[in-house]
Design an enzyme around this catalytic site. Structure first.
Site, PDB file in Angstrom:
ATOM      1  N   HIS A  71       0.860  -1.186   0.000  1.00 16.84           N
ATOM      2  CA  HIS A  71       0.000   0.000   0.000  1.00 16.84           C
ATOM      3  C   HIS A  71       0.891   1.230   0.000  1.00 16.84           C
ATOM      4  O   HIS A  71       1.961   1.244   0.590  1.00 16.84           O
ATOM      5  CB  HIS A  71      -0.900   0.016   1.241  1.00 16.84           C
ATOM      6  CG  HIS A  71      -2.057   0.938   1.118  1.00 16.84           C
ATOM      7  ND1 HIS A  71      -1.973   2.273   1.402  1.00 16.84           N
ATOM      8  CD2 HIS A  71      -3.329   0.728   0.697  1.00 16.84           C
ATOM      9  CE1 HIS A  71      -3.137   2.860   1.184  1.00 16.84           C
ATOM     10  NE2 HIS A  71      -3.977   1.939   0.745  1.00 16.84           N
ATOM     11  N   ASP A  98      -7.888  -5.370  -0.229  1.00 16.38           N
ATOM     12  CA  ASP A  98      -8.335  -6.210  -1.355  1.00 16.38           C
ATOM     13  C   ASP A  98      -7.964  -7.671  -1.193  1.00 16.38           C
ATOM     14  O   ASP A  98      -8.374  -8.505  -2.003  1.00 16.38           O
ATOM     15  CB  ASP A  98      -7.723  -5.671  -2.655  1.00 16.38           C
ATOM     16  CG  ASP A  98      -8.257  -4.294  -2.974  1.00 16.38           C
ATOM     17  OD1 ASP A  98      -7.452  -3.351  -3.081  1.00 16.38           O
ATOM     18  OD2 ASP A  98      -9.488  -4.140  -3.031  1.00 16.38           O
TER      19      ASP A  98
HETATM   20  C1  SDX Z   1      -6.139   0.170  -2.949  1.00 17.02           C
HETATM   21  O1  SDX Z   1      -4.327   4.615  -1.972  1.00 17.02           O
HETATM   22  C2  SDX Z   1      -5.310   3.995  -1.380  1.00 17.02           C
HETATM   23  O2  SDX Z   1      -5.743   4.332  -0.310  1.00 17.02           O
HETATM   24  C3  SDX Z   1      -5.901   2.856  -2.184  1.00 17.02           C
HETATM   25  C4  SDX Z   1      -6.922   2.002  -1.445  1.00 17.02           C
HETATM   26  C5  SDX Z   1      -8.199   2.745  -1.174  1.00 17.02           C
HETATM   27  O3  SDX Z   1      -8.935   2.333  -0.271  1.00 17.02           O
HETATM   28  O4  SDX Z   1      -8.520   3.681  -1.953  1.00 17.02           O
HETATM   29  O5  SDX Z   1      -6.379   1.551  -0.203  1.00 17.02           O
HETATM   30  C6  SDX Z   1      -7.307   0.783  -2.266  1.00 17.02           C
HETATM   31  O6  SDX Z   1      -5.853   0.531  -4.059  1.00 17.02           O
HETATM   32  C7  SDX Z   1      -5.307  -0.831  -2.195  1.00 17.02           C
HETATM   33  C8  SDX Z   1      -4.057  -1.299  -3.026  1.00 17.02           C
HETATM   34  C9  SDX Z   1      -4.551  -2.386  -3.993  1.00 17.02           C
HETATM   35  N1  SDX Z   1      -3.480  -2.752  -4.942  1.00 17.02           N
HETATM   36  C10 SDX Z   1      -2.902  -3.954  -4.901  1.00 17.02           C
HETATM   37  O7  SDX Z   1      -3.093  -4.812  -4.024  1.00 17.02           O
HETATM   38  C11 SDX Z   1      -1.951  -4.218  -6.073  1.00 17.02           C
HETATM   39  C12 SDX Z   1      -0.627  -4.791  -5.539  1.00 17.02           C
HETATM   40  N2  SDX Z   1       0.047  -3.733  -4.769  1.00 17.02           N
HETATM   41  C13 SDX Z   1       1.000  -2.932  -5.478  1.00 17.02           C
HETATM   42  O8  SDX Z   1       0.770  -2.741  -6.824  1.00 17.02           O
HETATM   43  C14 SDX Z   1       1.535  -1.751  -4.667  1.00 17.02           C
HETATM   44  O9  SDX Z   1       1.756  -2.183  -3.391  1.00 17.02           O
HETATM   45  C15 SDX Z   1       0.734  -0.474  -4.617  1.00 17.02           C
HETATM   46  C16 SDX Z   1       0.355   0.017  -5.984  1.00 17.02           C
HETATM   47  C17 SDX Z   1      -0.476  -0.661  -3.801  1.00 17.02           C
HETATM   48  C18 SDX Z   1       1.621   0.561  -3.959  1.00 17.02           C
HETATM   49  O10 SDX Z   1       2.664   0.785  -4.870  1.00 17.02           O
HETATM   50  P1  SDX Z   1       3.933   1.572  -4.426  1.00 17.02           P
HETATM   51  O11 SDX Z   1       3.557   2.855  -3.773  1.00 17.02           O
HETATM   52  O12 SDX Z   1       4.917   1.616  -5.557  1.00 17.02           O
HETATM   53  O13 SDX Z   1       4.503   0.625  -3.311  1.00 17.02           O
HETATM   54  P2  SDX Z   1       5.757   0.951  -2.483  1.00 17.02           P
HETATM   55  O14 SDX Z   1       6.424   2.221  -2.922  1.00 17.02           O
HETATM   56  O15 SDX Z   1       5.373   0.813  -1.053  1.00 17.02           O
HETATM   57  O16 SDX Z   1       6.721  -0.271  -2.886  1.00 17.02           O
HETATM   58  C19 SDX Z   1       7.870  -0.459  -2.118  1.00 17.02           C
HETATM   59  C20 SDX Z   1       8.578  -1.630  -2.777  1.00 17.02           C
HETATM   60  C21 SDX Z   1       8.821  -1.440  -4.268  1.00 17.02           C
HETATM   61  O17 SDX Z   1      10.005  -2.146  -4.557  1.00 17.02           O
HETATM   62  P3  SDX Z   1      11.381  -1.271  -4.693  1.00 17.02           P
HETATM   63  O18 SDX Z   1      11.138  -0.290  -5.846  1.00 17.02           O
HETATM   64  O19 SDX Z   1      11.579  -0.565  -3.367  1.00 17.02           O
HETATM   65  O20 SDX Z   1      12.440  -2.300  -5.008  1.00 17.02           O
HETATM   66  O21 SDX Z   1       7.768  -2.812  -2.646  1.00 17.02           O
HETATM   67  C22 SDX Z   1       7.501  -3.336  -3.941  1.00 17.02           C
HETATM   68  C23 SDX Z   1       7.692  -2.193  -4.923  1.00 17.02           C
HETATM   69  O22 SDX Z   1       8.052  -2.710  -6.179  1.00 17.02           O
HETATM   70  N3  SDX Z   1       6.100  -3.771  -3.909  1.00 17.02           N
HETATM   71  C24 SDX Z   1       5.693  -5.023  -4.170  1.00 17.02           C
HETATM   72  C25 SDX Z   1       4.309  -5.008  -3.991  1.00 17.02           C
HETATM   73  N4  SDX Z   1       3.918  -3.783  -3.651  1.00 17.02           N
HETATM   74  C26 SDX Z   1       5.030  -3.018  -3.601  1.00 17.02           C
HETATM   75  N5  SDX Z   1       6.399  -6.128  -4.517  1.00 17.02           N
HETATM   76  C27 SDX Z   1       5.640  -7.260  -4.703  1.00 17.02           C
HETATM   77  N6  SDX Z   1       4.303  -7.329  -4.556  1.00 17.02           N
HETATM   78  C28 SDX Z   1       3.601  -6.224  -4.212  1.00 17.02           C
HETATM   79  N7  SDX Z   1       2.277  -6.286  -4.059  1.00 17.02           N
END
Ligand code: SDX
Length: 428
Positions: free
Chosen positions: A306, A363
């Site tokens: 998140h 989710d």
């Molecule tokens: C919702 O914003 C909100 O409030 C949204 C929401 C709402 O109620 O409106 O809460 C609803 O959208 C929840 C999120 C649902 N999405 C997913 O479950 C999809 C999977 N999650 C990811 O795509 C991701 O975690 C995000 C999009 C949610 C967040 O993306 P970020 O901001 O890029 O995540 P981050 O910066 O915290 O990531 C840190 C690291 C990164 O790696 P590095 O670049 O540091 O090497 O963690 C990795 C990311 O690549 N990472 C993941 C991951 N999520 C982040 N690696 C593997 N699996 C994942 N799910």
């Protein structure tokens, strides 16, 4: 509330920037005069460190894993409140008394029908159209039916549009589902609760009486509460940006639905269930966890991570408990629930997820519950949109009523080709 200014010097500038403090949460540096005084823009793709507005609706503490609507913790609202009361709190800021709650409920329940001509709108879609595509189209088209609530400068019209959207979104959602399965639309039943009415519009057929299950009604209402609002997430920011141009509320909510559809956002619940189905058995979990950690692989664990929560998403915790209760009540033994529980356990012990603070989000478990309740995965994000409409209209109303609001217009860091002359074809 202003506090000591921030002095910024270097790169030929030396300025003081006002610093503002909210009631809780990080302070903000007011950079509204930054460009005028320095000739520089700030740079923040994805707005990860930018407060786009002042709001009093929802607060998230990502480190503590806390979520509050108007100060009320989500856990307490989940236990003691109901979705209609949560809609009232989001819109008006305080808990309603008995009379206020009864009037609000009546105002909403008595506006659940849609214009009869809207029924014909659906026949333009293919039967296999994704219901989110239908939602974007039909909700945007409401502006064509309800001209009398599109003047955003009229407080009465703003309220009528907000009530119409909250009231009619479940009707439109159920129509999108009924259309996809070739069953007749079901008219709203004002004798039922908001959640009960939605379940009946979704699952009843003319041939047999439909009795709303109290367990499913409670689970549906709880899912709506958990998804109602969430600060300035991508879809809410979309609604605010669309609203900042003066677009009518139906167009703004349609824009929010379009943004929510993305798998990185509201589309994650459908993507998460599809992922669990692809994993299928517990012994295949390590393969997918390895893929999620592989930078060369675009695969991410859906339902994990998140932008704000760097601790448990409090909604996921409530959702997991609800999943247990619903599956037990329905006597459903869903192997995917076991896969989800094991995946959560493995991921939370894996150093990659621990150091990147990746936890299950709202989710992760919702798909398990919704599938057990009979919803197809294509409807999961639609349900998210039904619930989030209450948050979107509340945030839209707050933005329109903010005397400081201007049309949103971000700038950029331009790294393209500087000005040059056109070259005629013969000279190329
Ligand atoms: C919702 O914003 C909100 O409030 C949204 C929401 C709402 O109620 O409106 O809460 C609803 O959208 C929840 C999120 C649902 N999405 C997913 O479950 C999809 C999977 N999650 C990811 O795509 C991701 O975690 C995000 C999009 C949610 C967040 O993306 P970020 O901001 O890029 O995540 P981050 O910066 O915290 O990531 C840190 C690291 C990164 O790696 P590095 O670049 O540091 O090497 O963690 C990795 C990311 O690549 N990472 C993941 C991951 N999520 C982040 N690696 C593997 N699996 C994942 N799910």
């Amino acid at each position: 509330m202003p506090t000591d200014p921030l002095r910024l010097s270097g790169n030929g500038i030396d300025i003081e920037l006002p610093v503002m403090e909210g009631s809780v949460g990080p302070k903000v540096v007011d950079i509204r005069k930054f460009y005028a005084e320095t000739g520089m823009f700030t740079f923040d793709p994805g707005f990860t460190a930018t407060a786009s507005c002042e709001s009093q609706i929802t607060y998230i503490d990502g480190d503590l894993g806390e979520l509050q609507y108007r100060g009320f913790p989500i856990e307490q609202l989940a236990e003691h409140s109901d979705f209609m009361e949560v809609c009232y709190i989001l819109l008006f800021g305080e808990l309603p008394n008995k009379a206020e709650k009864a009037k609000f409920l009546a105002d909403i329940i008595n506006h659940t029908m849609v214009h009869e001509q809207l029924h014909r709108f659906f026949s333009g879609f293919r039967r296999d159209a994704h219901p989110m595509a239908i939602m974007v189209g039909v909700v945007g088209a409401l502006a064509a039916f309800y001209h009398d609530s599109t003047d955003i400068n009229d407080p009465h019209q703003r309220m009528v549009a907000s009530y119409r959207l909250i009231a009619k979104i479940p009707t439109i959602a159920s129509m999108a589902y009924k259309y996809s399965v070739g069953q007749p639309f079901v008219y709203p039943d004002n004798s039922l609760s908001y959640a009960g009415n939605f379940l009946k519009m979704m699952f009843s057929v003319p041939t047999t009486p439909y009795i709303v299950s109290p367990t499913l009604e409670r689970a549906m209402d709880l899912i709506f509460i958990l998804h109602a609002d969430h600060e300035q997430n991508a879809s809410t920011s979309t609604v605010r940006l669309a609203g900042s141009s003066g677009a009518n509320p139906f167009a703004c909510i349609a824009a929010g639905i379009a943004c929510l559809w993305g798998p990185a956002h509201g589309g994650a619940n459908e993507a998460c269930l599809n992922m669990l189905e692809e994993i299928a058995t517990v012994d295949r979990i390590p393969e997918f966890v390895a893929r999620a950690k592989d930078k060369a692989d675009p695969f991410r664990l859906m339902g994990f991570g998140h932008r704000v929560y760097k601790n448990f998403d409090p909604r996921a915790t409530v959702m997991r408990d609800t999943a247990h209760a619903v599956l037990e009540e329905l006597g459903v033994d869903d192997p995917l629930f076991d896969v989800a529980m094991e995946l959560e356990k493995i991921a939370l012990e894996d150093p990659y997820f621990v150091e990147k603070k990746l936890y299950p989000n709202v989710d992760f478990y919702s798909g398990i519950i919704l599938r057990a309740m009979g919803f197809p995965s294509s409807m999961f994000t639609v349900l998210f949109a039904v619930a989030r409409t209450s948050g979107w209209v509340s945030q839209w109303k707050e933005m329109v009523e903010d005397p400081r609001q201007k049309i949103g217009r971000p700038r950029q860091l331009f790294t393209g080709t500087p000005k040059r002359d056109f070259v005629q074809m013969d000279d190329r």
